[in-house]
Scaffold this motif. Structure first.
Motif, PDB file in Angstrom:
ATOM      1  N   PRO A   1      12.554  -2.747  -4.605  1.00 44.32           N
ATOM      2  CA  PRO A   1      12.776  -4.156  -5.063  1.00 44.32           C
ATOM      3  C   PRO A   1      12.601  -4.539  -6.162  1.00 44.32           C
ATOM      4  O   PRO A   1      13.244  -5.202  -6.829  1.00 44.32           O
ATOM      5  CB  PRO A   1      12.568  -5.792  -3.897  1.00 44.32           C
ATOM      6  N   ASP A   2      11.311  -4.049  -6.954  1.00 44.69           N
ATOM      7  CA  ASP A   2      10.661  -4.285  -8.098  1.00 44.69           C
ATOM      8  C   ASP A   2      11.999  -3.234  -8.966  1.00 44.69           C
ATOM      9  O   ASP A   2      11.893  -4.187  -9.928  1.00 44.69           O
ATOM     10  CB  ASP A   2       9.732  -3.496  -8.081  1.00 44.69           C
ATOM     11  N   LEU A   3      12.799  -1.930  -8.437  1.00 43.47           N
ATOM     12  CA  LEU A   3      13.939  -1.857  -9.902  1.00 43.47           C
ATOM     13  C   LEU A   3      15.133  -2.711 -10.149  1.00 43.47           C
ATOM     14  O   LEU A   3      14.998  -3.271 -11.627  1.00 43.47           O
ATOM     15  CB  LEU A   3      14.019  -0.545  -8.901  1.00 43.47           C
ATOM     16  N   CYS A   4      15.445  -3.976  -9.216  1.00 40.57           N
ATOM     17  CA  CYS A   4      15.941  -4.337  -9.550  1.00 40.57           C
ATOM     18  C   CYS A   4      15.613  -6.114 -10.336  1.00 40.57           C
ATOM     19  O   CYS A   4      16.793  -5.991 -11.270  1.00 40.57           O
ATOM     20  CB  CYS A   4      16.680  -5.375  -7.630  1.00 40.57           C
TER      21      CYS A   4
ATOM     22  N   GLU B   1      16.856   2.212   6.254  1.00 42.69           N
ATOM     23  CA  GLU B   1      16.243   1.403   7.384  1.00 42.69           C
ATOM     24  C   GLU B   1      15.190   1.214   6.649  1.00 42.69           C
ATOM     25  O   GLU B   1      14.810   1.693   5.197  1.00 42.69           O
ATOM     26  CB  GLU B   1      15.965   2.420   8.224  1.00 42.69           C
ATOM     27  N   ARG B   2      14.285   0.227   6.973  1.00 42.12           N
ATOM     28  CA  ARG B   2      12.894  -0.490   6.366  1.00 42.12           C
ATOM     29  C   ARG B   2      12.023   0.914   6.187  1.00 42.12           C
ATOM     30  O   ARG B   2      12.106   1.001   7.327  1.00 42.12           O
ATOM     31  CB  ARG B   2      12.793  -1.846   6.653  1.00 42.12           C
ATOM     32  N   LEU B   3      11.277   0.512   5.331  1.00 44.81           N
ATOM     33  CA  LEU B   3      10.440   1.632   4.924  1.00 44.81           C
ATOM     34  C   LEU B   3       8.743   1.271   5.242  1.00 44.81           C
ATOM     35  O   LEU B   3       8.283  -0.282   5.478  1.00 44.81           O
ATOM     36  CB  LEU B   3      10.391   2.014   3.339  1.00 44.81           C
ATOM     37  N   GLN B   4       7.787   2.031   5.842  1.00 48.43           N
ATOM     38  CA  GLN B   4       6.425   1.531   6.271  1.00 48.43           C
ATOM     39  C   GLN B   4       5.669   1.087   5.300  1.00 48.43           C
ATOM     40  O   GLN B   4       5.596   2.194   4.253  1.00 48.43           O
ATOM     41  CB  GLN B   4       6.422   2.951   7.072  1.00 48.43           C
ATOM     42  N   GLY B   5       4.346   1.007   5.580  1.00 47.18           N
ATOM     43  CA  GLY B   5       3.187   1.269   4.270  1.00 47.18           C
ATOM     44  C   GLY B   5       3.183  -0.553   4.079  1.00 47.18           C
ATOM     45  O   GLY B   5       4.189  -1.850   4.131  1.00 47.18           O
ATOM     46  N   GLU B   6       2.367  -0.421   3.456  1.00 48.77           N
ATOM     47  CA  GLU B   6       1.830  -2.616   2.718  1.00 48.77           C
ATOM     48  C   GLU B   6       2.212  -2.173   1.120  1.00 48.77           C
ATOM     49  O   GLU B   6       0.863  -2.659   0.461  1.00 48.77           O
ATOM     50  CB  GLU B   6       1.343  -2.707   3.477  1.00 48.77           C
ATOM     51  N   SER B   7       2.527  -1.517   0.996  1.00 43.64           N
ATOM     52  CA  SER B   7       2.851  -1.283  -0.790  1.00 43.64           C
ATOM     53  C   SER B   7       2.833  -2.585  -1.713  1.00 43.64           C
ATOM     54  O   SER B   7       3.985  -3.276  -1.540  1.00 43.64           O
ATOM     55  CB  SER B   7       3.937  -0.110  -1.109  1.00 43.64           C
ATOM     56  N   LEU B   8       2.346  -2.731  -2.720  1.00 47.20           N
ATOM     57  CA  LEU B   8       2.835  -3.785  -3.944  1.00 47.20           C
ATOM     58  C   LEU B   8       3.497  -3.902  -4.495  1.00 47.20           C
ATOM     59  O   LEU B   8       4.622  -5.150  -4.845  1.00 47.20           O
ATOM     60  CB  LEU B   8       0.746  -3.790  -4.524  1.00 47.20           C
ATOM     61  N   ILE B   9       4.489  -2.575  -4.230  1.00 47.81           N
ATOM     62  CA  ILE B   9       5.156  -2.847  -5.203  1.00 47.81           C
ATOM     63  C   ILE B   9       6.330  -3.685  -4.254  1.00 47.81           C
ATOM     64  O   ILE B   9       7.533  -3.913  -5.412  1.00 47.81           O
ATOM     65  CB  ILE B   9       6.295  -1.430  -4.956  1.00 47.81           C
ATOM     66  N   ASN B  10       6.408  -4.187  -2.926  1.00 45.14           N
ATOM     67  CA  ASN B  10       7.610  -4.919  -2.878  1.00 45.14           C
ATOM     68  C   ASN B  10       7.925  -5.926  -2.675  1.00 45.14           C
ATOM     69  O   ASN B  10       8.585  -6.913  -2.857  1.00 45.14           O
ATOM     70  CB  ASN B  10       7.598  -4.526  -1.011  1.00 45.14           C
TER      71      ASN B  10
END
Length: 567
Positions: free
Chosen positions: A374-377, A433-442
């Motif tokens: 979502p950050d790229l968009c 498919e949704r990716l795992q982890g809890e990155s701030l990038i989202n």
């Protein structure tokens, strides 16, 4: 009080020079010590030229270092040496009570050749430059044994004059032909450099006294990391560091341009435009550049529209000429993402590798494959809006409408694509498919502010303000502190990074979340004021990690301390 620093973490250098003096740890055949280096060729070269030693009665003596922006002093029990980088290619030395030995080794064809009684040329093939060593006072004792095609080593020993116990000499770096020049005296050279630096310091963004220590450090780092236009570099360039990150990357340069735009807009424009000077026909920008080459294997995210709008809001210097210069290159860069990075043709561009995002090893890139994030968009929405703004100012009303429409379509697709079950999550290209982890990038789309529906804003703010997840005592952690993937020194899996703080803080403030923006800015500035301008920081402890003389950290610190901590 004169600003001073430790060359074990911050190199001694100056504006407009590839020359620097650094403390290097032992590595392979290279002994630990202080070295005169050149940062030509980027971070893939060793850069170590001469090891600097002090001598007394022919024997090496230990010394300590004391550095200010204009002078480096090497202090021993027998005497001292002082060093000043007079200009972009000249280093002056003056020693009292001690000799100075410079040792060059490691090049396949390195050699020394005497030109006059007081002058030797040293040809350093490893560094792809030559050095002219000229004694002004005292003598040069050269130890450079020749074997077949090279000198096995070059040791230039500058011995003090017997009457004055002083040795003074100059080292000039050049590539082709040396031209004799008049030198200032050592003291005059120091005064000129000090005045030049002071003018830079005075123009550095001001801040409250609470952030004065960090301002001094950031001012010196940004000044000393500028190299001249040379070779592949079309303009003066502020390197990320003169430690190890001796390149410019194609999103790092944006933050340095932003910090300069109010005080030095011409130099800021050079920082912003330098990558567009080397743009590929397809619209792609290289990942990084230095004076020798560019790397095209990766790229960096399109934050340039956000950057340019930010700069335009803070200066009248960017006028019609600059907008005409940047419009088509920025448009090509934007189209590249839609044309070349949408493998499943769903209208949502992708990152092919973590390096393309700037978040190299974020948990969304844990497995192989292209990622739609979502950050790229969000970046592309802002970039399209900036293009619409420029097109409007240039009288291209039809193109302005097209860019604005693309911005809206991208925003709509972002929300349809990533907003599920009350959160934004990156997905795998193709399968979605949704990716795992809890990155701030989202959570970076908060930079869109009120363009987002209220429920999306609320969800992002809830996560960003959660002190058990992302809001650490020092700013925003890049992986949730409660995540099983969190690592205190995990690069983009936990540590705090200055560009993320800047993007989020600016987005929060423009979206009306001024209190959270101020908290994040204050925490980051307090940390950097205490622990220096590191490449990144331990989110919980605040410890500076890796390179501790980073320009984008310095630039972000200056902007936040000047404008955002009081928001």
């Amino acid at each position: 009080m004169t600003f001073s620093y430790d060359i074990r973490t911050i190199p001694f250098s100056r504006y407009g020079s590839f020359l620097t003096i650094s403390y290097l740890r032992a590595s392979g055949d290279r002994p630990e010590g202080v070295y005169l280096r050149t940062v030509r060729g980027g971070d893939m070269t060793s850069g170590a030229a001469f090891r600097i030693e002090l001598t007394a009665k022919g024997e090496d003596v230990p010394y300590t270092t004391h550095a200010t922006p204009s002078r480096l002093r090497l202090e021993s029990g027998s005497g001292y040496a002082e060093i000043c980088i007079f200009d972009g290619r000249t280093v002056g030395f003056r020693a009292v009570g001690v000799g100075v030995r410079l040792t060059l080794s490691g090049g396949d064809y390195d050699y020394a050749m005497q030109m006059k009684d007081n002058r030797w040329e040293v040809n350093s093939f490893l560094n792809e430059v030559r050095f002219m060593l000229t004694s002004m006072q005292g003598q040069i004792e050269m130890d450079a044994p020749w074997v077949r095609t090279k000198c096995t080593h070059v040791k230039a020993h500058f011995v003090p004059d017997a009457a004055t116990n002083i040795t003074e000499f100059r080292i000039e770096e050049y590539r082709t032909t040396w031209l004799e020049r008049a030198f200032p005296s050592f003291d005059e050279g120091v005064q000129l450099v000090a005045a030049e630096y002071e003018a830079w310091r005075q123009s550095t963004l001001p801040s409250d006294d609470a952030y004065a220590v960090g301002r001094e450090l950031a001012s010196y780092i940004t000044w000393s990391c500028v190299v001249p236009a040379d070779g592949y570099l079309t303009r003066p360039a502020m390197y990320m560091s003169k430690n190890w990150m001796t390149n410019i990357w194609s999103w790092d340069h944006c933050f340095n341009a932003m910090a300069l735009v109010r005080s030095n807009p011409a130099l800021a424009w050079d920082q912003f435009m330098i990558f567009f000077d080397r743009q590929d026909e397809s619209g792609l920008l290289p990942d990084f550049m230095n004076d020798k080459y560019a790397l095209w294997n990766c790229n960096k995210p399109p934050i340039h529209g956000w950057t340019l709008a930010w700069m335009m809001d803070r200066t009248d210097w960017i006028g019609e000429a600059q907008l005409r210069e940047v419009y088509e290159p920025l448009a090509r860069w934007t189209r590249w993402w839609y044309n070349e990075r949408d493998d499943d043709f769903d209208g949502v561009p992708q990152y092919n590798h973590g390096n393309d995002s700037g978040w190299d090893n974020s948990t969304i890139f844990h497995e192989r494959g292209a990622v739609e994030s979502p950050d790229l968009c969000a970046y592309l929405v802002l970039q399209c809006e900036t293009l619409a703004r420029i097109a409007g100012e240039l009288g291209k009303s039809h193109e302005a409408a097209e860019w604005q429409a693309l911005a809206q379509r991208t925003l709509d697709r972002m929300l349809e694509h990533f907003w599920q079950d009350g959160e934004l999550r990156a997905v795998r290209t193709g399968t979605h498919e949704r990716l795992q982890g809890e990155s701030l990038i989202n959570y970076m789309p908060i930079i869109l502010g009120q363009r987002l529906p209220q429920e999306v804003q609320d969800a992002l703010i809830q996560a960003l303000s959660d002190e058990d997840r992302f809001l650490s005592p020092n700013g925003f952690a890049t992986e949730s502190m409660g995540s099983p993937h969190y690592e205190p020194d995990g690069y983009w899996r936990g540590p705090i990074w200055a560009p993320v703080i800047m993007l989020l803080t600016d987005g929060l403030r423009r979206g009306g979340y001024t209190e959270l923006a101020a908290i994040a800015a204050q925490r980051f500035c307090r940390m950097a004021n205490t622990n220096g301008m590191a490449e990144n920081f331990d989110a919980i402890q605040g410890t500076g990690l890796r390179d501790r003389a980073f320009t984008w950290t310095s630039s972000v610190y200056l902007m936040l301390a000047h404008e955002y901590v009081k928001a």
